[in-house]
Enzyme design. Structure first.
Site, PDB file in Angstrom:
ATOM      1  N   ASN A   1      -4.643  -1.394 -22.223  1.00 59.66           N
ATOM      2  CA  ASN A   1      -4.800  -0.122 -21.507  1.00 59.66           C
ATOM      3  C   ASN A   1      -3.513   0.174 -20.749  1.00 59.66           C
ATOM      4  OD1 ASN A   1      -6.188   2.122 -20.288  1.00 59.66           O
ATOM      5  ND2 ASN A   1      -6.428   0.903 -18.428  1.00 59.66           N
TER       6      ASN A   1
ATOM      7  N   HIS B   1      -2.239   1.998 -17.251  1.00 58.82           N
ATOM      8  CA  HIS B   1      -2.789   2.455 -15.972  1.00 58.82           C
ATOM      9  C   HIS B   1      -1.632   2.952 -15.098  1.00 58.82           C
ATOM     10  CE1 HIS B   1      -5.630   2.654 -12.678  1.00 58.82           C
ATOM     11  NE2 HIS B   1      -4.713   2.110 -11.913  1.00 58.82           N
TER      12      HIS B   1
ATOM     13  N   SER C   1       1.426   0.341 -15.573  1.00 57.51           N
ATOM     14  CA  SER C   1       1.211  -1.025 -16.075  1.00 57.51           C
ATOM     15  C   SER C   1       0.470  -0.965 -17.408  1.00 57.51           C
ATOM     16  CB  SER C   1       0.319  -1.817 -15.101  1.00 57.51           C
ATOM     17  OG  SER C   1       0.838  -1.798 -13.799  1.00 57.51           O
TER      18      SER C   1
ATOM     19  N   ASP D   1      -9.541  -2.445 -14.646  1.00 54.02           N
ATOM     20  CA  ASP D   1      -8.090  -2.442 -14.376  1.00 54.02           C
ATOM     21  C   ASP D   1      -7.603  -3.766 -13.783  1.00 54.02           C
ATOM     22  OD1 ASP D   1      -7.995   0.218 -15.229  1.00 54.02           O
ATOM     23  OD2 ASP D   1      -8.341   0.993 -13.217  1.00 54.02           O
TER      24      ASP D   1
END
Ligand code: GRF
Length: 229
Positions: free
Chosen positions: A110, A112, A139, A148
């Site tokens: 992912n 973020h 990130s 997260d």
């Protein structure tokens, strides 16, 4: 020719990170293939971009399911139908359950918009200003069941100016995200990157701290080692 790694991209919004990955592939900075873009929102710009580019699209909206588990099972069936090597979350705005996350353990990432572990969750640009921080960034991390909170592979950093607003921060960060995500995905293809017991290993070496774009990692996903160049 060997098979290219297969990416399924999941996106809920405008799709600029998907577009950056697509561009990196077209420009041969990233040797991979996007086999599908999957969304939870029919109006997602990412779906439209992908359709225009001849990429398969799938939209599965949660409102058609009464149980979250059923929804996530339908998502998994769709994703697995494309047999991806990597599941790439690019602005997918749903918190995913632990069965789903474990199913793709070690192969789902992912992006973020904060320097994790700072500012998990939403409204990161505003929260950076409220905290009076002088640095912001993005990130790329492995996805683990806690939101997260998975191990961070790489970050892009930028200074916060005195007159920045949440909007100016978002505008300045986005182009950095567009460099960071393809570079991190290229790193996976150039090196053996693995998640082992919540630690990241690159070519069997434990990563002690996130790689920094422009310092440890170049835009093509090559590791810059001290003394190189
Ligand atoms: C990006 O800011 C990303 O960091 C966050 O969601 C946003 C997605 O933007 N996870 P886009 O849809 O890729 O333009």
């Amino acid at each position: 020719m060997s098979e290219l790694p297969r990416l399924v991209i999941m996106a809920s919004g405008r799709g600029s990170n998907y577009q950056a990955i697509h561009d990196a592939i077209e420009q041969r900075r990233l040797a991979a293939t996007v086999c599908a873009v999957i969304s939870d929102r029919a109006g997602a710009g990412a779906l439209q971009l992908a359709a225009e580019q001849g990429i398969d699209t799938v939209c599965i909206e949660p409102r058609h399911f009464s149980e979250r588990n059923d929804y996530e099972r339908a998502l998994m069936t769709a994703i697995d139908g494309f047999a991806p090597n990597w599941v790439v979350l690019a602005g997918f705005m749903r918190v995913l359950g632990s069965d789903f996350v474990r199913h793709y353990g070690g192969r789902m990432v992912n992006i973020h918009p904060s320097l994790l572990p700072r500012h998990r969750g939403l409204h990161t640009h505003r929260r950076v200003l409220e905290a009076g921080e002088d640095e912001h960034g993005a990130s790329v991390h492995f996805v683990t069941p806690a939101l997260d909170a998975g191990p961070v592979i790489a970050q892009a950093r930028m200074p916060v100016a005195r007159d920045d607003t949440a909007d100016t921060l978002a505008d300045r960060l986005l182009p950095l995200e567009h460099r960071l995500y393809p570079a991190t995905l290229a790193l996976f293809l150039n090196h053996r990157v693995e998640l082992r017991d919540e630690e990241i290993c690159i070519d069997d070496q434990t990563l002690a701290a996130p790689l920094r774009l422009g310092r440890d990692l170049d835009d093509d996903g090559r590791l810059v080692r001290p003394g190189d160049g």
